[in-house]
Design a protein around this motif. Structure first.
Motif, mmCIF file in Angstrom:
data_model
loop_
_atom_site.group_PDB
_atom_site.id
_atom_site.type_symbol
_atom_site.label_atom_id
_atom_site.label_comp_id
_atom_site.label_asym_id
_atom_site.label_seq_id
_atom_site.Cartn_x
_atom_site.Cartn_y
_atom_site.Cartn_z
ATOM 1 N N VAL A 104 0.816 -1.207 0.000
ATOM 2 C CA VAL A 104 0.000 0.000 0.000
ATOM 3 C C VAL A 104 0.856 1.268 0.000
ATOM 4 O O VAL A 104 0.589 2.195 -0.772
ATOM 5 C CB VAL A 104 -0.982 -0.034 1.201
ATOM 6 C CG1 VAL A 104 -1.657 1.310 1.383
ATOM 7 C CG2 VAL A 104 -2.027 -1.110 0.964
ATOM 8 N N PRO A 105 1.918 1.353 0.835
ATOM 9 C CA PRO A 105 2.774 2.540 0.748
ATOM 10 C C PRO A 105 3.349 2.731 -0.644
ATOM 11 O O PRO A 105 3.433 3.866 -1.123
ATOM 12 C CB PRO A 105 3.868 2.247 1.769
ATOM 13 C CG PRO A 105 3.267 1.292 2.717
ATOM 14 C CD PRO A 105 2.322 0.470 1.921
ATOM 15 N N ALA A 106 3.692 1.668 -1.282
ATOM 16 C CA ALA A 106 4.224 1.773 -2.646
ATOM 17 C C ALA A 106 3.169 2.359 -3.576
ATOM 18 O O ALA A 106 3.484 3.176 -4.447
ATOM 19 C CB ALA A 106 4.665 0.409 -3.134
ATOM 20 N N TYR A 107 1.929 1.950 -3.367
ATOM 21 C CA TYR A 107 0.846 2.527 -4.168
ATOM 22 C C TYR A 107 0.793 4.039 -3.973
ATOM 23 O O TYR A 107 0.667 4.804 -4.917
ATOM 24 C CB TYR A 107 -0.494 1.938 -3.722
ATOM 25 C CG TYR A 107 -0.855 0.619 -4.346
ATOM 26 C CD1 TYR A 107 -0.909 0.471 -5.721
ATOM 27 C CD2 TYR A 107 -1.159 -0.480 -3.561
ATOM 28 C CE1 TYR A 107 -1.257 -0.734 -6.296
ATOM 29 C CE2 TYR A 107 -1.500 -1.688 -4.117
ATOM 30 C CZ TYR A 107 -1.557 -1.815 -5.494
ATOM 31 O OH TYR A 107 -1.896 -3.019 -6.054
ATOM 32 N N TRP A 108 0.877 4.451 -2.716
ATOM 33 C CA TRP A 108 0.758 5.875 -2.426
ATOM 34 C C TRP A 108 1.908 6.665 -3.038
ATOM 35 O O TRP A 108 1.704 7.740 -3.585
ATOM 36 C CB TRP A 108 0.705 6.100 -0.910
ATOM 37 C CG TRP A 108 -0.637 5.798 -0.336
ATOM 38 C CD1 TRP A 108 -0.978 4.784 0.495
ATOM 39 C CD2 TRP A 108 -1.854 6.526 -0.593
ATOM 40 N NE1 TRP A 108 -2.307 4.809 0.777
ATOM 41 C CE2 TRP A 108 -2.881 5.873 0.122
ATOM 42 C CE3 TRP A 108 -2.162 7.638 -1.349
ATOM 43 C CZ2 TRP A 108 -4.195 6.312 0.103
ATOM 44 C CZ3 TRP A 108 -3.482 8.078 -1.371
ATOM 45 C CH2 TRP A 108 -4.489 7.428 -0.656
ATOM 46 N N VAL A 109 3.097 6.108 -2.911
ATOM 47 C CA VAL A 109 4.267 6.792 -3.477
ATOM 48 C C VAL A 109 4.109 6.910 -4.989
ATOM 49 O O VAL A 109 4.347 7.969 -5.582
ATOM 50 C CB VAL A 109 5.562 6.023 -3.116
ATOM 51 C CG1 VAL A 109 6.741 6.560 -3.902
ATOM 52 C CG2 VAL A 109 5.830 6.133 -1.625
ATOM 53 N N ALA A 110 3.653 5.838 -5.594
ATOM 54 C CA ALA A 110 3.476 5.856 -7.052
ATOM 55 C C ALA A 110 2.409 6.864 -7.444
ATOM 56 O O ALA A 110 2.564 7.610 -8.425
ATOM 57 C CB ALA A 110 3.098 4.463 -7.529
ATOM 58 N N ALA A 111 1.335 6.901 -6.667
ATOM 59 C CA ALA A 111 0.255 7.843 -6.980
ATOM 60 C C ALA A 111 0.732 9.281 -6.841
ATOM 61 O O ALA A 111 0.423 10.141 -7.682
ATOM 62 C CB ALA A 111 -0.928 7.585 -6.048
#
Lengths: 198, 247
Positions: A104-111
């Motif tokens: 999930v953190p990776a998702y946020w960083v990517a977003a």
């Protein structure tokens, strides 16, 4: 119960057991069942085959020999495969395969990165479009300022001319008392004489 | 340089082209110094959040890689192809882990994937060509040399090696289905219902194939035993006839 007794009991359970024990050998299916160890065949067939093994040394020896050979085959295959695998390069695996939840953190960083990437060109475009508008606004402001400056100068000139004049405009009538005084006296005398006549 | 050679560390052995295709399809990565890499988990972000036994891939590989490799090696008798398909098995399992409903054991599931891959692989004509010429083909004598000694006499050990070599050759000559069932029963020691689940056949059919395979192996074993003892095998002629009839 002794093996002999078991054999006899098994032979007694099956009508043709005696004939099989004495003369015939195991059929291919019985041999297969004994080798494969299929638990489903634990009924009469397997009991009969096992009983036959107790009295027939030939079948027992053959079964034991084949079992041993297959056991060797298995051991050799496993040892060979393990050795072969040991010589092969190891795979690189993710240290701990993370569950999607931990991504999930990776998702946020990517977003966030995508948002910044999308916003940056917009910001640049906006900056470019604002610059001409500002220029036009400043030119208008400059013209207004110029106009104000002109009007101020005119006003100042007027004020200066007013100040520099010897007699203010409002007091101009009093500036030459000789002409005006005679005229005024005549008018005053006429008015006084008329009032007396009345 | 072929892709397959690029994948292998040493590149000392010839590479089956079919294996190269498999590897390309797998999309695996290559680490430095020829060490194989699995794709990062970030490549599979679309997987469901449900946890599966395959989430801990490192442990799964450590537990089941030898077994899958062994089965594929015995099935294909080709070291490179066996390794390639072993890797492919785990990749497929990893990709499809969300579909693993745990209605069978993980080992059964992995072996089923491996078996399907091996079946697809052996169907190709390219495989048959490479099987003839490949230097990575397994030699029966090479495997037989791994027969444990178990404090036997030299003569007994040599006989055991000959028996193993004979079984290897016989198993290689079985039909694909008979060979798979034989290996699953006698090498992987799976129970018949488990084999039926892996192969996808009814119990009776599995047993039938197993008995036929055993009959062939038994006939070969008897003949080999008779040769080594210099005596005619009992019922060997009849059994051979039966075996041919079965096949």
């Amino acid at each position: 119960m002794t093996p002999q007794a078991r054999t006899e009991e098994a032979a007694g359970q099956h009508g043709d057991g005696a004939a099989m024990l004495g003369e015939n050998h195991l059929t291919g299916e019985q041999f297969g069942e004994l080798m494969a160890g299929t638990t489903e065949a634990a009924g009469g067939e397997l009991a009969l085959a096992e009983a036959h093994l107790l009295v027939c040394e030939q079948c027992a020896a053959e079964l034991a020999s084949l079992r041993e050979a297959i056991c060797f085959y298995r051991e050799a295959s496993i040892a060979y495969a393990d050795e072969e695998l040991r010589q092969r390069p190891r795979w690189i695996l993710p240290a701990r395969s993370s569950s999607p939840r931990s991504l999930v953190p990776a998702y946020w960083v990517a977003a966030a990165a995508m948002l910044l990437t999308a916003l940056f060109p917009l910001q640049v475009m906006r900056r470019h479009s604002v610059a001409p508008a500002a220029a036009s606004v400043s030119s208008v402001a400059a013209s207004d300022a110029g106009r104000d400056a002109q009007s101020d100068e005119a006003l100042l000139e007027d004020v200066n001319s007013e100040i520099s004049a010897s007699v203010p405009t409002s007091m101009q009538a009093l500036a030459d008392p000789s002409d005006d005084a005679s005229t005024a006296s005549i008018a005053t005398s006429d008015t006084t004489s008329n009032q007396r006549k009345d | 340089m072929s892709r397959r050679r690029a994948i292998r560390a040493g590149g000392s052995r010839a590479a089956p082209a079919g294996a190269a295709q498999q590897m390309g399809a797998a999309g695996t990565l290559m680490g430095h110094e020829g060490v194989r890499m699995f794709p990062s988990t970030s490549l599979s972000l679309g997987a469901e959040a449900r946890s599966t036994p395959l989430d801990d891939l490192e442990n799964v590989v450590a537990l089941y890689q030898p077994r899958v490799f062994r089965f594929l090696l015995a099935t294909l008798r080709d070291r490179d192809a066996a390794e390639t398909l072993t890797q492919e098995t785990f990749l497929r399992a990893w990709s499809a882990r969300a579909r693993f409903r745990e209605d069978c054991s993980l080992a059964t599931w992995l072996i089923r994937i491996a078996l399907n891959l091996a079946r697809d692989h052996t169907r190709t004509r390219r495989f048959r060509f490479w099987k003839r010429v490949s230097a990575s083909a397994v030699d029966a004598a090479e495997v037989a040399a791994f027969v444990p000694t178990h404090d036997r006499s030299v003569e007994a050990h040599l006989i055991a090696q000959q028996q193993v070599a004979g079984i290897l050759e016989t198993v290689a000559g079985l039909s694909n289905r008979q060979r798979s069932i034989f290996l699953l029963r006698f090498m992987e020691e799976m129970e018949i219902p488990e084999i039926a689940a892996v192969i996808g056949l009814p119990l009776g059919t599995v047993k039938s194939h197993l008995y036929r395979a055993l009959a062939v192996v038994r006939a070969q074993h008897d003949m080999h035993g008779a040769t080594s003892r210099n005596q005619p095998p009992r019922n060997a002629t009849m059994r051979n006839a039966t075996t041919k009839e079965m096949q």
